[in-house]
Design an enzyme around this catalytic site. Structure first.
Site, PDB file in Angstrom:
ATOM      1  N   CYS A   6       3.422   8.537   0.844  1.00  0.00           N
ATOM      2  CA  CYS A   6       4.064   7.594   1.750  1.00  0.00           C
ATOM      3  C   CYS A   6       4.142   6.259   1.025  1.00  0.00           C
ATOM      4  CB  CYS A   6       3.248   7.481   3.040  1.00  0.00           C
ATOM      5  SG  CYS A   6       3.880   6.260   4.213  1.00  0.00           S
ATOM      6  N   CYS A  64       6.780  -6.683   6.706  1.00  0.00           N
ATOM      7  CA  CYS A  64       7.945  -6.179   7.422  1.00  0.00           C
ATOM      8  C   CYS A  64       8.438  -7.258   8.384  1.00  0.00           C
ATOM      9  CB  CYS A  64       7.589  -4.913   8.204  1.00  0.00           C
ATOM     10  SG  CYS A  64       8.991  -4.163   9.082  1.00  0.00           S
ATOM     11  N   CYS A 110       2.570  -2.297  15.539  1.00  0.00           N
ATOM     12  CA  CYS A 110       2.452  -1.955  14.123  1.00  0.00           C
ATOM     13  C   CYS A 110       1.800  -3.102  13.372  1.00  0.00           C
ATOM     14  CB  CYS A 110       3.837  -1.664  13.544  1.00  0.00           C
ATOM     15  SG  CYS A 110       3.859  -1.372  11.764  1.00  0.00           S
ATOM     16  N   CYS A 120      -0.045   6.017  10.162  1.00  0.00           N
ATOM     17  CA  CYS A 120       1.212   5.379  10.547  1.00  0.00           C
ATOM     18  C   CYS A 120       0.955   4.118  11.364  1.00  0.00           C
ATOM     19  CB  CYS A 120       2.044   6.358  11.347  1.00  0.00           C
ATOM     20  SG  CYS A 120       3.646   5.706  11.865  1.00  0.00           S
ATOM     21  N   SER A 151      12.876   5.591  14.211  1.00  0.00           N
ATOM     22  CA  SER A 151      11.731   5.179  15.036  1.00  0.00           C
ATOM     23  C   SER A 151      12.258   4.701  16.383  1.00  0.00           C
ATOM     24  CB  SER A 151      10.950   4.069  14.329  1.00  0.00           C
ATOM     25  OG  SER A 151      10.410   4.541  13.112  1.00  0.00           O
ATOM     26  N   HIS A 208      10.806   5.524  19.840  1.00  0.00           N
ATOM     27  CA  HIS A 208       9.629   5.121  20.614  1.00  0.00           C
ATOM     28  C   HIS A 208       9.822   5.022  22.126  1.00  0.00           C
ATOM     29  CE1 HIS A 208       7.773   4.708  16.797  1.00  0.00           C
ATOM     30  NE2 HIS A 208       8.415   3.601  16.465  1.00  0.00           N
ATOM     31  N   SER A 231      12.917   6.316   6.702  1.00  0.00           N
ATOM     32  CA  SER A 231      12.777   5.935   8.106  1.00  0.00           C
ATOM     33  C   SER A 231      13.490   4.616   8.381  1.00  0.00           C
ATOM     34  CB  SER A 231      11.299   5.804   8.486  1.00  0.00           C
ATOM     35  OG  SER A 231      10.722   4.673   7.843  1.00  0.00           O
ATOM     36  N   GLY A 245       7.168  -1.975   5.524  1.00  0.00           N
ATOM     37  CA  GLY A 245       8.546  -2.412   5.439  1.00  0.00           C
ATOM     38  C   GLY A 245       9.534  -1.535   6.188  1.00  0.00           C
ATOM     39  N   CYS A 257       7.635  -5.146  15.265  1.00  0.00           N
ATOM     40  CA  CYS A 257       7.216  -4.213  16.319  1.00  0.00           C
ATOM     41  C   CYS A 257       5.760  -4.510  16.681  1.00  0.00           C
ATOM     42  CB  CYS A 257       7.377  -2.771  15.854  1.00  0.00           C
ATOM     43  SG  CYS A 257       9.082  -2.334  15.420  1.00  0.00           S
ATOM     44  N   GLU A 284       0.818  -1.206   0.000  1.00  0.00           N
ATOM     45  CA  GLU A 284       0.000   0.000   0.000  1.00  0.00           C
ATOM     46  C   GLU A 284       0.854   1.259   0.000  1.00  0.00           C
ATOM     47  OE1 GLU A 284      -4.066  -1.364   2.303  1.00  0.00           O
ATOM     48  OE2 GLU A 284      -2.320  -0.937   3.549  1.00  0.00           O
TER      49      GLU A 284
END
Length: 368
Positions: free
Chosen positions: A120, A127, A134, A361, A238, A240, A215, A181, A131, A107
């Site tokens: 984006c 991926c 996500c 996100c 990232s 967090h 990223s 990804g 995480c 996507e």
């Protein structure tokens, strides 16, 4: 705890055929010459593809009709086909589900703002970083996307923006590698795609490197390598949470490269490129939103990166199916921002777009 492989890139299984956007200018001319055609046909193709955003040789009137099909088969095979499109925010956010040549799906999200248009893009199908907050990471990794599959997402977004898909004709100005990804786990193809995106037409799409963000969850060797590529793109890390104990859970790759190592690599990138690093921080209720973590984050960034070289991008957690976690309440979010800023570090809250269509996100999870 998820055990990560010792290599960054997934196998090449299912990779698509070679495409014009996979090749450098010299390689395109060689490919055309190998077909028995004059090398300048490659320059014509490039002007059409990158400059006019056309991918169908039938529309390229400067090419002889007799060679168009030959060039399509050799250099412009269809790579990503739109399956569905969803819109929200009054048509200013458009999520596209793409199908690859092998049927896998990814996507991208095109967003219109008063001062810019941003796409984006995905760099992988799924991926492998796992995480837990996500949706993409929970689905696992299917395969890498090729350079051209990434560029095609951008080219088609640029054509859609130009043709008024966001309400009125506009120019695509920003590309963020924040879709499906881990971009730096598909290192070579992502770097090649960035070059195609930023090189001036007719060799590329001519989007400013300052409008491109890559990223990463913190693949330290890849960050160090990226610093030497001569690409002045924005690096978004990232993070967090500022503490290793929690980050080992939120970002499993932290079991290999700790917070201090990630920030040191980010500092090397900032020093090499002169670009400020963006620290991405998904704010999760009662998990990583405590005031002491905000203070620790601000202090750590001030010491490791200096306030001149860093900016915190706070992201209210977006809901995903089956997740037990939620976004922090607004007062908690505001206090977190204030405490980071009190350390002298710039901190803003990301404008959340596309929640209604699972385009925000952490929500991208195409059925692949």
């Amino acid at each position: 705890m998820t055990t990560l492989p010792l290599v960054f890139e997934a196998p090449r299984r299912g990779m698509p055929p070679s495409h014009l956007a996979d090749l450098s200018r010299a390689q395109r001319r060689e490919a055309v010459a190998a077909l028995g055609l004059p090398a300048f046909r490659a320059d014509q193709l490039s002007r059409q593809y990158f400059g006019r955003l056309r991918a169908d040789p039938a529309e390229m009137s400067d090419l002889p009709a007799g060679v168009r099909e030959q060039l399509r088969e050799a250099l412009l095979p269809p790579l990503v086909t739109p399956v569905t499109e969803q819109t929200c925010d009054g048509g200013r956010t458009r999520k596209t589900l793409w199908s690859g040549h092998d049927g896998v799906r990814a996507e991208s999200v095109l967003m219109g703002y008063p001062d810019r248009a941003t796409v984006c893009v995905s760099s992988q199908v799924g991926c492998g970083m796992a995480c837990p907050f996500c949706a993409t990471g929970q689905g696992g990794l299917r395969r890498n996307l090729s350079c051209a599959e990434i560029v095609e997402q951008v080219r088609q977004a640029a054509a859609a923006a130009r043709d008024g898909a966001l309400g009125e004709p506009t120019r695509l100005s920003n590309v963020v590698f924040m879709g499906m990804g881990e971009p730096l786990a598909n290192y070579r193809r992502v770097v090649d795609a960035v070059r195609r995106i930023t090189e001036p037409a007719p060799d590329g799409l001519g989007i400013s490197a300052r409008g491109v963000t890559v990223s990463t969850v913190g693949l330290v060797p890849a960050i160090n390598k990226l610093a030497g590529e001569g690409l002045a793109v924005t690096l978004a890390v990232s993070l967090h949470t500022p503490d290793d104990e929690l980050r080992d859970t939120l970002v499993p790759v932290n079991s290999r490269w700790k917070v201090s190592e990630v920030l040191s690599a980010a500092r090397r990138y900032a020093d090499a490129t002169g670009r400020r690093v963006s620290i991405e921080y998904a704010l999760i209720r009662d998990v990583n939103d405590q005031p002491w973590r905000a203070e620790k984050l601000g202090k750590l960034l001030r010491e490791r990166l200096t306030t001149r070289l860093v900016h915190v991008n706070l992201i209210p957690l977006n809901p995903t199916p089956g997740s037990e976690w939620d976004a922090s309440p607004l007062p908690v979010q505001e206090e977190f921002v204030d405490r980071v800023r009190a350390a002298g570090v710039a901190c803003t809250v990301r404008d959340t777009r596309g929640r209604e269509i699972a385009a925000a996100c952490g929500q991208l999870a195409a059925d692949s």
